[in-house]
Design a protein around this motif. Structure first.
Motif, short mmCIF file in Angstrom:
data_model
loop_
_atom_site.label_atom_id
_atom_site.label_comp_id
_atom_site.label_asym_id
_atom_site.label_seq_id
_atom_site.Cartn_x
_atom_site.Cartn_y
_atom_site.Cartn_z
N LEU A 50 47.79 41.47 33.88
CA LEU A 50 47.99 40.06 34.22
C LEU A 50 48.72 39.91 35.55
CD1 LEU A 50 49.41 39.06 30.72
CD2 LEU A 50 47.11 38.52 31.53
N SER A 54 46.26 34.71 36.49
CA SER A 54 45.43 35.02 35.33
C SER A 54 45.14 33.78 34.49
CB SER A 54 46.12 36.08 34.46
OG SER A 54 46.25 37.31 35.14
N PHE A 56 45.60 32.69 31.33
CA PHE A 56 46.41 33.09 30.17
C PHE A 56 45.82 32.55 28.86
CE2 PHE A 56 49.26 32.92 33.84
CZ PHE A 56 49.72 34.22 33.85
N THR A 81 52.33 42.57 39.04
CA THR A 81 51.39 42.78 37.94
C THR A 81 52.16 43.08 36.67
OG1 THR A 81 49.74 43.70 39.47
CG2 THR A 81 49.41 44.12 37.12
#
Length: 467
Positions: A50, A54, A56, A81
């Motif tokens: 992620l 991203s 989510f 990250t």
């Protein structure tokens, strides 16, 4: 790996990092390994990679500002990250309505799949197929009535064409001339052509059967590529904190994998340069109170992104307006002497990391006091990691162990170390600070290196004479 005698069996690079001096007071970075501390009930089992961009909702079943992702939200304030370790498993929700040519299966197992719905609306020669999670449309497609196979799976639902669209047996047309071949009339079933009204189907049957996060963490720590691992988000009394500490020590000492760990302070003194413990939390601008178990996530993320030329001392905690709880001067000094990370409230309602230190408090000849400073540790780790990778990528099995080959490796290391000196990571480096000799075996070399890591300014002592 670390070594005591030159007796290693496997090809590789083996390192000892020790201090020398009195006891006075380049790789890709930014990757944080984070096991989930809450049950998400959605998402792939294992590592989910992620970043701040991203999706989510699709990957984890929750938005980044929902309580389930609170710790992840804090880690992403500092990390580039996040390798989120998800323990979700179970049965995926499904739906199979007779009026439609498709069967639907949630992309991931878990109870979140039971909140998925699919609506199909007829519109002339097309149908509009919408996927909803709760009341939110998360995917929408236009599908030609005559081409039900053109529908695509999406980030939430896998779609499969059912046998309700399978062609039926061919039929023949009677002919007066029996010498002619029969005329074949292929027919097929297509529920979309007969659709008279909108259809909504609900996915059901999704269940969550979580797997042991401890087992997943053991494997991830050994196999994933990360800079810092943290157990932020887990309760203070969770046994996962000690497990992380023990595994980081094992990786650093036995495998020369120079990763670091961040845990909330549990009351136990860790006394190790590869582990930082967080003593308190923060209050955010919206009034949210984050204790040390969650706030440790921010420090872990920031620590993973800091390079060897950067200290996190006095780095601001984004969105925070107060430490929680606030420590007095004496309590702050006590925490620092115990090797704890402290968040401190400064002017204008800003919160900073008091000092970028680790949990090392027992000073020895081999681990002088400066080993307790994270910038110094990052410098040592960077040199070891770069040297290990260079040796493995460019020299093992490729370069003859002769004086010429050893000179090539020395030249490579001198060039690299000089670049660190130019970047103010180390100081006073000279070519004579590194020597490379033949080892005890024909296939081994012995490297001795002396470096002086630089640290950041942290204290100012001034005398002002007023006349």
């Amino acid at each position: 790996m670390s070594w005591k005698t030159q007796n290693k069996r496997r090809p590789g690079a083996y390192f000892n990092v020790v201090g020398k001096g009195n006891n006075n007071n380049g790789t890709d970075i930014g990757r944080t390994l984070l096991p989930v501390g809450t049950q998400l009930n959605w998402g792939a089992k294992g590592i989910i990679k992620l970043n701040s961009d991203s999706n989510f909702k699709a990957l984890l079943g929750h938005d980044i500002d929902e309580p389930e992702l609170q710790t992840l939200h804090e880690v992403l304030k500092g990390a580039n990250t996040v390798l989120l370790l998800n323990n979700n498993d179970g049965i995926a929700a499904t739906a199979n309505d007779e009026s439609l040519p498709w069967a639907f299966t949630a992309k991931y197992p878990g109870t979140v799949g039971n909140d998925l719905h699919v609506t199909v609306q007829k519109s002339d020669s097309k149908v509009i197929v919408s996927t909803l999670l709760g009341s939110r449309i998360v995917d929408q497609q236009d599908v030609n009535v005559d081409k039900p196979e053109s529908i695509m799976s999406n980030d939430y639902i896998l779609v499969k064409l059912t046998d309700r669209t399978t062609p039926t047996s061919p039929t023949t047309q009677d002919s007066d001339d029996n010498s002619k071949a029969p005329i074949v009339k292929p027919t097929s079933l297509n529920p979309l052509a007969d659709l008279q009204h909108d259809v909504t189907v609900d996915l059901t049957g999704g269940t969550t059967t979580p797997v042991d996060i401890s087992d997943l963490l053991n494997d991830a720590l050994e196999t994933e590529d990360y800079d810092v691992a943290t157990t932020a988000g887990f309760p203070i009394d969770s046994p996962l904190h000690k497990k992380l500490v023990d595994e980081i020590k094992h990786l650093r000492e036995d495998n020369d994998i120079k990763v670091r760990g961040v845990v909330p302070y549990t009351g136990d003194k860790v006394n190790y340069e590869g582990i930082s413990t967080v003593a308190n939390g923060v209050i955010l601008g919206d009034g949210t109170e984050l204790d040390a178990t969650v706030a440790a996530g921010f420090f872990a993320g920031a620590s993973s992104s800091a390079n060897a030329a950067k200290s996190l001392t006095y780095v601001e905690y984004p969105d925070a307006i107060s430490a929680y709880p606030k420590f007095s001067n004496d309590r702050t000094i006590e925490a620092l002497e115990n090797g704890e990370i402290v968040f401190t409230t400064k002017r204008n309602e800003t919160v900073v990391i008091e000092q970028d230190i680790n949990s090392l408090t027992k000073v020895t000849a081999e681990k002088p006091v400066f080993f307790s400073k994270n910038r110094v540790v990052r410098t040592m780790d960077t040199i070891v990691t770069n040297t290990k990778r260079t040796f493995e990528d460019m020299f093992i099995g490729k370069i003859t162990n002769s004086s010429t080959g050893r000179d090539l490796f020395k030249a490579n290391r001198v060039s690299y170390l000089q670049s660190l000196a130019d970047a103010n990571v180390i100081s006073d480096f000279k070519e004579d600070d590194i020597s490379i000799e033949a080892g005890n075996d024909r296939d081994s070399i012995l490297v001795n290196l002396a470096v002086k890591p630089l640290d950041s300014m942290e204290k100012l002592y001034m005398t002002m004479v007023v006349q």
